[in-house]
Motif scaffolding. Sequence first.
Motif, PDB file in Angstrom:
ATOM      1  N   LEU A   1       0.829  -1.208   0.000  1.00  0.00           N
ATOM      2  CA  LEU A   1       0.000   0.000   0.000  1.00  0.00           C
ATOM      3  C   LEU A   1       0.863   1.257   0.000  1.00  0.00           C
ATOM      4  O   LEU A   1       0.545   2.246  -0.683  1.00  0.00           O
ATOM      5  N   LEU A   2       1.966   1.222   0.766  1.00  0.00           N
ATOM      6  CA  LEU A   2       2.853   2.382   0.824  1.00  0.00           C
ATOM      7  C   LEU A   2       3.519   2.612  -0.531  1.00  0.00           C
ATOM      8  O   LEU A   2       3.676   3.761  -0.978  1.00  0.00           O
ATOM      9  N   LEU A   3       3.916   1.540  -1.200  1.00  0.00           N
ATOM     10  CA  LEU A   3       4.514   1.680  -2.526  1.00  0.00           C
ATOM     11  C   LEU A   3       3.545   2.311  -3.506  1.00  0.00           C
ATOM     12  O   LEU A   3       3.923   3.187  -4.302  1.00  0.00           O
ATOM     13  N   GLU A   4       2.293   1.872  -3.467  1.00  0.00           N
ATOM     14  CA  GLU A   4       1.302   2.422  -4.390  1.00  0.00           C
ATOM     15  C   GLU A   4       1.096   3.906  -4.130  1.00  0.00           C
ATOM     16  O   GLU A   4       1.030   4.719  -5.069  1.00  0.00           O
ATOM     17  N   ARG A   5       1.003   4.287  -2.847  1.00  0.00           N
ATOM     18  CA  ARG A   5       0.842   5.707  -2.527  1.00  0.00           C
ATOM     19  C   ARG A   5       2.074   6.491  -2.946  1.00  0.00           C
ATOM     20  O   ARG A   5       1.986   7.617  -3.469  1.00  0.00           O
ATOM     21  N   GLY A   6       3.265   5.893  -2.740  1.00  0.00           N
ATOM     22  CA  GLY A   6       4.496   6.572  -3.126  1.00  0.00           C
ATOM     23  C   GLY A   6       4.573   6.828  -4.614  1.00  0.00           C
ATOM     24  O   GLY A   6       4.985   7.907  -5.051  1.00  0.00           O
ATOM     25  N   ARG A   7       4.170   5.853  -5.407  1.00  0.00           N
ATOM     26  CA  ARG A   7       4.195   6.035  -6.871  1.00  0.00           C
ATOM     27  C   ARG A   7       3.240   7.154  -7.286  1.00  0.00           C
ATOM     28  O   ARG A   7       3.555   7.951  -8.177  1.00  0.00           O
ATOM     29  N   GLN A   8       2.067   7.219  -6.643  1.00  0.00           N
ATOM     30  CA  GLN A   8       1.106   8.263  -6.978  1.00  0.00           C
ATOM     31  C   GLN A   8       1.655   9.649  -6.635  1.00  0.00           C
ATOM     32  O   GLN A   8       1.541  10.597  -7.427  1.00  0.00           O
ATOM     33  N   VAL A   9       2.268   9.759  -5.457  1.00  0.00           N
ATOM     34  CA  VAL A   9       2.811  11.060  -5.038  1.00  0.00           C
ATOM     35  C   VAL A   9       3.963  11.473  -5.956  1.00  0.00           C
ATOM     36  O   VAL A   9       4.040  12.631  -6.412  1.00  0.00           O
ATOM     37  N   LEU A  10       4.862  10.552  -6.270  1.00  0.00           N
ATOM     38  CA  LEU A  10       6.034  10.878  -7.079  1.00  0.00           C
ATOM     39  C   LEU A  10       5.690  11.150  -8.531  1.00  0.00           C
ATOM     40  O   LEU A  10       6.516  11.690  -9.283  1.00  0.00           O
ATOM     41  N   SER A  11       4.484  10.788  -8.936  1.00  0.00           N
ATOM     42  CA  SER A  11       4.074  11.080 -10.318  1.00  0.00           C
ATOM     43  C   SER A  11       3.595  12.521 -10.482  1.00  0.00           C
ATOM     44  O   SER A  11       3.383  12.985 -11.607  1.00  0.00           O
ATOM     45  N   ARG A  12       3.440  13.256  -9.388  1.00  0.00           N
ATOM     46  CA  ARG A  12       3.001  14.646  -9.465  1.00  0.00           C
ATOM     47  C   ARG A  12       4.079  15.495 -10.131  1.00  0.00           C
ATOM     48  O   ARG A  12       5.272  15.214 -10.010  1.00  0.00           O
ATOM     49  N   PRO A  13       3.686  16.549 -10.819  1.00  0.00           N
ATOM     50  CA  PRO A  13       4.659  17.381 -11.548  1.00  0.00           C
ATOM     51  C   PRO A  13       5.809  17.876 -10.676  1.00  0.00           C
ATOM     52  O   PRO A  13       6.949  17.954 -11.133  1.00  0.00           O
ATOM     53  N   ARG A  14       5.510  18.188  -9.415  1.00  0.00           N
ATOM     54  CA  ARG A  14       6.544  18.743  -8.534  1.00  0.00           C
ATOM     55  C   ARG A  14       7.745  17.806  -8.403  1.00  0.00           C
ATOM     56  O   ARG A  14       8.875  18.254  -8.215  1.00  0.00           O
ATOM     57  N   PHE A  15       7.521  16.495  -8.516  1.00  0.00           N
ATOM     58  CA  PHE A  15       8.572  15.531  -8.228  1.00  0.00           C
ATOM     59  C   PHE A  15       9.108  14.827  -9.471  1.00  0.00           C
ATOM     60  O   PHE A  15       9.776  13.804  -9.363  1.00  0.00           O
ATOM     61  N   ARG A  16       8.854  15.354 -10.621  1.00  0.00           N
ATOM     62  CA  ARG A  16       9.307  14.668 -11.833  1.00  0.00           C
ATOM     63  C   ARG A  16      10.781  14.916 -12.135  1.00  0.00           C
ATOM     64  O   ARG A  16      11.402  14.174 -12.871  1.00  0.00           O
ATOM     65  N   GLY A  17      11.331  15.958 -11.581  1.00  0.00           N
ATOM     66  CA  GLY A  17      12.761  16.209 -11.769  1.00  0.00           C
ATOM     67  C   GLY A  17      13.570  15.598 -10.643  1.00  0.00           C
ATOM     68  O   GLY A  17      13.052  14.859  -9.796  1.00  0.00           O
ATOM     69  N   PRO A  18      14.870  15.889 -10.602  1.00  0.00           N
ATOM     70  CA  PRO A  18      15.720  15.389  -9.512  1.00  0.00           C
ATOM     71  C   PRO A  18      15.204  15.865  -8.156  1.00  0.00           C
ATOM     72  O   PRO A  18      14.730  16.998  -8.013  1.00  0.00           O
ATOM     73  N   LEU A  19      15.302  15.038  -7.168  1.00  0.00           N
ATOM     74  CA  LEU A  19      14.825  15.356  -5.828  1.00  0.00           C
ATOM     75  C   LEU A  19      15.969  15.899  -4.978  1.00  0.00           C
ATOM     76  O   LEU A  19      17.072  15.351  -4.992  1.00  0.00           O
ATOM     77  N   ASP A  20      15.697  16.983  -4.252  1.00  0.00           N
ATOM     78  CA  ASP A  20      16.708  17.516  -3.346  1.00  0.00           C
ATOM     79  C   ASP A  20      16.333  17.161  -1.901  1.00  0.00           C
ATOM     80  O   ASP A  20      15.324  16.488  -1.643  1.00  0.00           O
ATOM     81  N   GLU A  21      17.141  17.610  -0.952  1.00  0.00           N
ATOM     82  CA  GLU A  21      16.902  17.272   0.446  1.00  0.00           C
ATOM     83  C   GLU A  21      15.569  17.808   0.941  1.00  0.00           C
ATOM     84  O   GLU A  21      14.875  17.154   1.735  1.00  0.00           O
ATOM     85  N   GLU A  22      15.178  18.982   0.481  1.00  0.00           N
ATOM     86  CA  GLU A  22      13.889  19.542   0.888  1.00  0.00           C
ATOM     87  C   GLU A  22      12.744  18.646   0.425  1.00  0.00           C
ATOM     88  O   GLU A  22      11.783  18.414   1.164  1.00  0.00           O
TER      89      GLU A  22
END
Length: 390
Positions: free
Chosen positions: A345-366
């Motif tokens: 369930l956590l993986l599925e939620r994580g994939r949904q969150v990471l698919s948002r435009p904000r997270f499509r580029g490289p991720l920083d510490e923030e």
Amino acid sequence: MNTDTVTRTFVEYYEERGHHRITGSTLIPPPGDPVLFTTSGMHPLTPYLEGRPHGQGRRLVNVQRCLRTTDVDEVGDPTHLTVFEMLGTWSLGDYEGPQSLEWGYDLLTEGLGVDPGLLHATVFGGDEQVGPDTDSLRVWQGLGVPVELTVEDNWWSNGPFGPCGPDSEMFLWTGCTPPRSTPTQDERWVEVWNHVMMRHRRLPDGSLVPLPQRNVDTGLGLERLATLLQGKNSVFECDVFTPWRDTVPGLWHVDEPSSRLLSDHLRSAMVVIGDGVRPGNTGRGYVLRRLVRRALTVLWCDDPSRQLGDLQGELYRHTLGHFGQTTDPDEVRRVLLDEERRFGLLLERGRQVLSRPRFRGPLDEEDLHYLHDTHGLPRDLVLSLRPQDS
């Protein structure tokens, strides 16, 4: 020589020399111990090493199951396991280091059949606080065993302060050529037995004071020794892993590194659950959760349809039985399957969150802090879903 035979030979050898066998504890340390899990046989014996009389005398021997979180990232190589068994002996203010080393050499060569020509020892060479361990050096020279002197590699401590002292380690040559070089220069020398002359206490200011008594504490990894005696190339080939080796590769069709990690982590998780720990977000529960989720990440890497429910009940019974645990295997299985469901369930939620435009580029510490604090997605999970950003 299987692990049961090695254990019996070890214990009987020391019983014949006046040692009393004590029952090993669980993976949960005694109250007041700062570590999460029992990492060595000496942990439950700390008060006695510091001078308290032990009810079974001054010479002890036991078999202790251990877990070392520091070894988790090493799992998959030929010698490291997360949960393993440690054979141990103690002299609580009785005999000293030279006697311990002589008995150790005799047991390895005469009792267990190790070729003396394949042995090498290391000894504490001294520093600005403590001089070189000349007693141990003389023992090895007298036995004709080559010796290497080191400093940091031959000083044992149980943390930044507390009981400590010089140690002497025994190594066995595993190369295909005649022995060469030294243990610090050639990884084909594998450590099998550590003898600690526990004579000091380190204070918070870094100074050393004598313990009330001069002890000897030895530790010998059972699976590692059995592997070498059986002529195998890794701990995953020794007899205690036979059921896992016969099951995992064919069940899930994974490569050797993945099979090793799955076997170690799932076996370790069963033992931790068997000792009463349940998955959680902190402390022991988090260590258990990390083991299960690391295994699932590897398991689902190529095929998300694989399930822990595929594991046979015999693996649960064999593992719990080997460690003498009485927890119901069905309960251990239920805990693992529930954690698998939660992680899915956590993986599925994580994939949904990471698919948002904000997270499509490289991720920083923030970004990583936000994903953890707002969505409950740990860093290691995010990086496993986005490995290109790690």
